[in-house]
Design a protein around this motif. Structure first.
Motif, PDB file in Angstrom:
ATOM      1  N   THR A 128      -7.365   0.456   7.218  1.00 54.82           N
ATOM      2  CA  THR A 128      -6.070   0.000   6.709  1.00 54.82           C
ATOM      3  C   THR A 128      -6.172  -1.383   6.104  1.00 54.82           C
ATOM      4  N   THR A 129      -5.380  -1.630   5.064  1.00 49.22           N
ATOM      5  CA  THR A 129      -5.122  -3.001   4.649  1.00 49.22           C
ATOM      6  C   THR A 129      -3.621  -3.230   4.564  1.00 49.22           C
ATOM      7  N   GLU A 130      -3.193  -4.400   4.969  1.00 52.04           N
ATOM      8  CA  GLU A 130      -1.834  -4.838   4.686  1.00 52.04           C
ATOM      9  C   GLU A 130      -1.767  -5.257   3.226  1.00 52.04           C
ATOM     10  N   ALA A 131      -0.564  -5.211   2.647  1.00 54.62           N
ATOM     11  CA  ALA A 131      -0.394  -5.592   1.246  1.00 54.62           C
ATOM     12  C   ALA A 131       1.050  -5.987   1.000  1.00 54.62           C
ATOM     13  N   ASN A 132       1.251  -6.943   0.126  1.00 59.97           N
ATOM     14  CA  ASN A 132       2.573  -7.183  -0.417  1.00 59.97           C
ATOM     15  C   ASN A 132       2.751  -6.285  -1.641  1.00 59.97           C
ATOM     16  N   PRO A 133       3.943  -5.761  -1.868  1.00 62.45           N
ATOM     17  CA  PRO A 133       4.126  -4.850  -2.998  1.00 62.45           C
ATOM     18  C   PRO A 133       3.768  -5.461  -4.349  1.00 62.45           C
ATOM     19  N   ASP A 134       3.910  -6.799  -4.468  1.00 63.48           N
ATOM     20  CA  ASP A 134       3.617  -7.436  -5.753  1.00 63.48           C
ATOM     21  C   ASP A 134       2.163  -7.876  -5.886  1.00 63.48           C
ATOM     22  N   SER A 135       1.304  -7.488  -4.935  1.00 62.36           N
ATOM     23  CA  SER A 135      -0.100  -7.922  -4.992  1.00 62.36           C
ATOM     24  C   SER A 135      -1.054  -6.757  -5.239  1.00 62.36           C
ATOM     25  N   VAL A 136      -0.507  -5.615  -5.666  1.00 59.86           N
ATOM     26  CA  VAL A 136      -1.351  -4.441  -5.906  1.00 59.86           C
ATOM     27  C   VAL A 136      -1.051  -3.865  -7.283  1.00 59.86           C
ATOM     28  N   SER A 137      -1.973  -3.046  -7.759  1.00 62.04           N
ATOM     29  CA  SER A 137      -1.816  -2.319  -9.023  1.00 62.04           C
ATOM     30  C   SER A 137      -2.386  -0.918  -8.817  1.00 62.04           C
ATOM     31  N   PRO A 138      -2.132   0.000  -9.735  1.00 57.60           N
ATOM     32  CA  PRO A 138      -2.755   1.324  -9.592  1.00 57.60           C
ATOM     33  C   PRO A 138      -4.272   1.236  -9.509  1.00 57.60           C
ATOM     34  N   ASP A 139      -4.870   0.366 -10.321  1.00 51.81           N
ATOM     35  CA  ASP A 139      -6.330   0.259 -10.330  1.00 51.81           C
ATOM     36  C   ASP A 139      -6.856  -0.329  -9.029  1.00 51.81           C
ATOM     37  N   SER A 140      -6.177  -1.368  -8.483  1.00 48.22           N
ATOM     38  CA  SER A 140      -6.681  -2.003  -7.258  1.00 48.22           C
ATOM     39  C   SER A 140      -6.575  -1.052  -6.072  1.00 48.22           C
ATOM     40  N   LEU A 141      -5.490  -0.282  -6.012  1.00 47.49           N
ATOM     41  CA  LEU A 141      -5.336   0.665  -4.909  1.00 47.49           C
ATOM     42  C   LEU A 141      -6.348   1.803  -5.017  1.00 47.49           C
ATOM     43  N   GLN A 142      -6.621   2.255  -6.232  1.00 46.93           N
ATOM     44  CA  GLN A 142      -7.632   3.297  -6.404  1.00 46.93           C
ATOM     45  C   GLN A 142      -9.009   2.780  -6.012  1.00 46.93           C
ATOM     46  N   GLY A 147     -13.386   2.807  -2.198  1.00 51.99           N
ATOM     47  CA  GLY A 147     -14.289   2.020  -1.360  1.00 51.99           C
ATOM     48  C   GLY A 147     -14.209   2.329   0.117  1.00 51.99           C
ATOM     49  N   GLY A 148     -13.355   3.292   0.502  1.00 52.46           N
ATOM     50  CA  GLY A 148     -13.321   3.727   1.900  1.00 52.46           C
ATOM     51  C   GLY A 148     -12.021   3.501   2.626  1.00 52.46           C
ATOM     52  N   PHE A 149     -11.067   2.787   2.033  1.00 54.32           N
ATOM     53  CA  PHE A 149      -9.777   2.582   2.702  1.00 54.32           C
ATOM     54  C   PHE A 149      -8.998   3.896   2.719  1.00 54.32           C
ATOM     55  N   THR A 150      -8.237   4.099   3.801  1.00 48.99           N
ATOM     56  CA  THR A 150      -7.479   5.341   3.952  1.00 48.99           C
ATOM     57  C   THR A 150      -5.975   5.111   4.061  1.00 48.99           C
ATOM     58  N   ARG A 151      -5.574   3.855   4.193  1.00 53.42           N
ATOM     59  CA  ARG A 151      -4.181   3.587   4.573  1.00 53.42           C
ATOM     60  C   ARG A 151      -3.801   2.201   4.070  1.00 53.42           C
ATOM     61  N   VAL A 152      -2.536   2.046   3.638  1.00 58.14           N
ATOM     62  CA  VAL A 152      -2.033   0.736   3.236  1.00 58.14           C
ATOM     63  C   VAL A 152      -0.682   0.521   3.909  1.00 58.14           C
ATOM     64  N   SER A 153      -0.469  -0.699   4.398  1.00 55.17           N
ATOM     65  CA  SER A 153       0.771  -1.061   5.079  1.00 55.17           C
ATOM     66  C   SER A 153       1.481  -2.115   4.239  1.00 55.17           C
ATOM     67  N   PHE A 154       2.603  -1.736   3.638  1.00 48.86           N
ATOM     68  CA  PHE A 154       3.325  -2.631   2.742  1.00 48.86           C
ATOM     69  C   PHE A 154       4.362  -3.452   3.502  1.00 48.86           C
ATOM     70  N   GLY A 155       4.380  -4.747   3.237  1.00 52.83           N
ATOM     71  CA  GLY A 155       5.375  -5.634   3.823  1.00 52.83           C
ATOM     72  C   GLY A 155       6.667  -5.582   3.026  1.00 52.83           C
ATOM     73  N   MET A 156       7.485  -4.587   3.301  1.00 56.95           N
ATOM     74  CA  MET A 156       8.771  -4.431   2.606  1.00 56.95           C
ATOM     75  C   MET A 156       9.799  -5.414   3.163  1.00 56.95           C
ATOM     76  N   VAL A 176       8.729  -2.005  -4.510  1.00 61.34           N
ATOM     77  CA  VAL A 176       8.216  -1.273  -3.351  1.00 61.34           C
ATOM     78  C   VAL A 176       7.966   0.205  -3.665  1.00 61.34           C
ATOM     79  N   PRO A 177       8.943   0.941  -4.204  1.00 63.87           N
ATOM     80  CA  PRO A 177       8.664   2.359  -4.463  1.00 63.87           C
ATOM     81  C   PRO A 177       7.550   2.571  -5.484  1.00 63.87           C
ATOM     82  N   GLN A 178       7.432   1.655  -6.427  1.00 64.14           N
ATOM     83  CA  GLN A 178       6.359   1.752  -7.411  1.00 64.14           C
ATOM     84  C   GLN A 178       5.000   1.613  -6.740  1.00 64.14           C
ATOM     85  N   ALA A 179       4.865   0.605  -5.850  1.00 66.80           N
ATOM     86  CA  ALA A 179       3.599   0.386  -5.153  1.00 66.80           C
ATOM     87  C   ALA A 179       3.272   1.568  -4.244  1.00 66.80           C
TER      88      ALA A 179
END
Length: 409
Positions: A128-142, A147-156, A176-179
């Motif tokens: 898992t990684t924590e993430a802020n919704p404004d700190s990710v993109s489609p490319d970074s999440l892919q 790279g092996g991550f299975t889960r993301v926890s968004f700070g809504m 948030v819904p976009q991320a």
């Protein structure tokens, strides 16, 4: 991870653990926590050990951090081997912060790759990684998923702009819904974090946040009561009368409201502040904490626990990087828990879980308290008669009081 470190004894420079850590180790799950201490801005309520990029330099900078964290992975693997611990693969890995996704995805996957090289991961490991919704993109999440991550926890935290402003959260609710959609497209499971009880948040505001979060159909939701920590911007604002004080009754009403809405939407509680769509969606990493398993925490201020031995790293990233560069343990202190303390923590943590705690593992005095806890509607009578102490909704609201009563004998 609160910024204040506990008081303990000295930690050895080589990181080698005492014999107590070895007892029963083969039967315990082993996990890794990676603390990423960077934030774009410091939220007014936050007491965690975090820093903005402008506060740091040298080996503690964002650019250098992945290599520094990977060097602690290497140090940890060597220290565990020299301690005589059995070889174990990682069951879970969790990147927290701070905002881990302020680092490039390639940095996070590099730290994960170092951990996999050192210990390996079990089949189906939760990463898992924590993430802020404004700190990710489609490319970074892919890239994280690849790279092996299975889960993301968004700070809504909230869906209401004026509540987010009080919390100093920088994202806009529409992000948030976009991320979440990007994360799902990358094949990642999704959790969202909410905070209730922010000064100025009405019950209608909170209901809006819960309803909005549920509309995204996450696999998991965490909902935490806002705690005002000394030394934070929010504490100063409350002290000066700029925002209202926290109200315990307001917290209780909002918890009950959220629990009912979560349950109606098909999410069940498995820990006092956490709800999951299925048992497989529960956060296995956090369950490892509550069940007293083993984990090594890397990063400045990170805490670790192996077999009743607990230690914590120096807080400042520059000091952390310097100690590792010198080949020394970054630990600032360590303590070895005695049997009484371990039992107290076992009761305190397991009581918070929906599976509860086995009655036959409790002391005689605690068993005598069960009838009174049932009478006070704090524990489920059917579960108690079946041999497990499980909190009711009222018991979850008063979980600390239940634990105190179990420990009073």
């Amino acid at each position: 991870m609160p910024s204040a470190l506990p008081v303990g004894g000295p930690a050895p420079a080589d990181g080698v653990l005492p014999e107590q850590a070895l007892t029963g180790a083969a039967a315990r799950m082993f996990s890794l926590y990676a603390h990423i201490p960077f934030c774009a801005v410091r939220c007014g309520y936050c007491d965690f050990n975090t820093y903005t990029a402008t506060e740091l330099g040298g080996g503690a900078s964002q650019d250098a951090y992945a290599a520094t964290a990977a060097s602690e992975v290497t140090f940890a693997a060597r220290a565990m081997e020299e301690s005589g611990l059995p070889a174990r693969t990682l069951g879970t890995v969790f990147f927290g912060g701070g905002t881990p996704t302020l680092l490039p995805a390639s940095d996070l996957t590099a730290v994960l790759a170092a951990a996999v090289a050192a210990w390996g991961v079990v089949d189906g490991a939760e990463i898992t990684t924590e993430a802020n919704p404004d700190s990710v993109s489609p490319d970074s999440l892919q890239e994280l998923a690849d790279g092996g991550f299975t889960r993301v926890s968004f700070g809504m935290q909230s869906a209401v702009p004026h509540v987010l402003r009080v919390l100093d959260r920088t994202h806009t609710p529409s992000r948030v819904p976009q991320a979440i959609e990007w994360a799902r497209n990358a094949g990642l499971k999704v959790s969202v974090d909410l905070i209730y009880g922010t000064p100025g948040e009405s019950e209608a505001d909170w209901e809006t946040s819960v309803r909005t979060a549920l509309s995204y159909q996450p696999d998991h939701i965490s909902a935490y009561a806002l705690i005002v920590e000394d030394g934070t911007k929010l504490a100063a604002q409350i002290r000066r009368g700029q925002v209202p004080r926290i109200d315990d009754d307001d917290h209780a009403a909002k918890y009950a409201l959220a629990d009912g809405m979560f349950e109606a939407a098909g999410l069940s509680w498995y820990e006092v502040s956490n709800w999951a769509r299925t048992p497989d969606d529960a956060c296995r990493h956090n369950l490892a904490y509550w069940r007293g398993d083993d984990w090594w925490g890397i990063g400045p201020g990170a805490h670790s626990h192996i077999g009743g031995v607990r230690w914590w790293n120096v807080k400042h990233p520059t000091a952390y990087a310097g100690r590792l560069a010198a080949g020394l343990s970054p630990a600032a202190g360590r303590e070895t828990l005695d049997a009484g303390t371990r039992e107290m923590e076992r009761i305190m943590l397991l009581t918070r879980l929906s599976g509860g705690i086995a009655v036959n593992t409790l002391s005689t005095g605690a068993k005598h308290e069960i009838a009174r806890l049932i009478a006070d509607e704090l524990i489920d009578p059917r579960a108690a008669f079946a041999g497990h102490l499980v909190l009711t909704l009222r018991g979850r609201l008063l979980a600390d009081a239940v634990v105190r009563r179990l420990l009073e004998d």
